[in-house]
Write an enzyme that holds these catalytic residues in place. Structure first.
Site, short mmCIF file in Angstrom:
data_model
loop_
_atom_site.label_atom_id
_atom_site.label_comp_id
_atom_site.label_asym_id
_atom_site.label_seq_id
_atom_site.Cartn_x
_atom_site.Cartn_y
_atom_site.Cartn_z
N SER A 1 0.85 -1.19 0.00
CA SER A 1 0.00 0.00 0.00
C SER A 1 0.89 1.24 0.00
O SER A 1 1.74 1.40 0.88
CB SER A 1 -0.87 0.02 1.26
N HIS B 1 -8.47 0.10 -3.69
CA HIS B 1 -9.33 -0.12 -2.52
C HIS B 1 -10.11 1.17 -2.27
O HIS B 1 -9.58 2.13 -1.72
CB HIS B 1 -8.44 -0.49 -1.33
C1 DX5 Z 1 -6.17 1.37 5.79
C2 DX5 Z 1 -5.70 0.97 4.42
C3 DX5 Z 1 -4.52 0.10 4.38
C4 DX5 Z 1 -3.29 0.65 5.00
C5 DX5 Z 1 -2.36 -0.48 5.33
O1 DX5 Z 1 -7.40 1.97 5.68
O2 DX5 Z 1 -6.74 0.28 3.74
O3 DX5 Z 1 -4.27 -0.36 3.06
O4 DX5 Z 1 -2.62 1.58 4.21
O5 DX5 Z 1 -1.29 0.03 6.02
P1 DX5 Z 1 -0.51 -0.79 7.13
O6 DX5 Z 1 0.05 -2.02 6.48
O7 DX5 Z 1 0.50 0.16 7.59
O8 DX5 Z 1 -1.53 -1.16 8.20
ZN ZN Z 2 -6.32 -0.72 1.82
#
Ligand code: DX5
Ligand code: ZN
Length: 214
Positions: free
Chosen positions: A7, A65
């Protein structure tokens, strides 16, 4: 083998192409792009123009997403540049219609559930899904702690596709790192989203390999 979808939410956007090149070399499977509208989640991120720019700079599949209210309103903006287009079950669109509309464009349709939503609530839609995304944090921010309640949902969803002969990928998103990744994989996850764990690493490539070798 487990797929990794980094992400870019916490990346430095002005040097993103360098990071994307490194991730390509490291062998990630796709890029996870978190779109937030300040309504469905209490945070704003980026929208379709940024995704269009990213599209021009990489061949990696883009795993979008959408964390936005009534996402069907924005289908046209996102569909062209996405490979996987995911939206939330809780976001107020007609789930069946939107899944069908995404598939009609030959894109992979992904249905996403928040921590309070049970997998049983989406069983009826699973035959239309190419991927299901289980949130293991409340959506909205990177860098949160993994919620273990996600593990039972991953198990349920992986047992269900075996039982019904379905063929969707199971993605997990939020707080994935070297400790939580093996738990998620054991529970049935086939795609891991990782934000902070990859982008905070000195050597992103080594980190990707470490997870791939779990
Ligand atoms: C949160 C997002 C995630 C996030 C994941 O709402 O959907 O994709 O960026 O980040 P980490 O891996 O740092 O939890
Ligand atoms: Zn996400």
């Amino acid at each position: 083998m487990i797929k990794i979808s980094p992400s870019v939410l916490t990346a430095d956007f002005l040097t993103l192409t360098e990071d994307i090149k490194k991730l390509e070399v490291a062998g990630v499977d796709m890029l996870h792009l978190d779109v937030m509208d300040g309504n469905f989640v209490p945070n704003l991120s980026f929208g379709a123009p940024v995704i269009r720019s990213i599209r021009r700079h990489t061949e990696l599949p883009l795993d979008v997403h959408l964390m936005i209210d009534r996402p069907h309103r924005y289908l046209k903006d996102f569909i062209a540049d996405a490979d996987y287009l995911g939206f939330h079950f809780e976001a107020g669109s007609d789930v069946r219609e939107l899944l069908k509309a995404i598939k009609a464009e030959n894109k992979k349709a992904c249905l996403t559930i928040k921590p309070a939503t049970q997998p049983e609530e989406i069983f009826e839609y699973l035959p239309l899904c190419d991927m299901v995304l289980v949130m293991s944090v409340e959506p909205g921010f990177g860098g949160q702690k993994f919620m273990p309640i996600a593990l039972d949902k991953l198990k349920t969803l992986s047992e269900y596709y075996k039982l019904k002969g379905l063929n969707y990928e199971i993605e997990v998103d939020g707080g994935i790192n070297a400790e939580t990744a093996p738990l998620a994989i054991n529970a049935g996850a086939t795609v891991l989203v990782m934000g902070n764990y990859i982008f905070s690493a000195e050597d992103m490539s080594a980190r990707v390999k470490e997870i791939k070798n779990l």
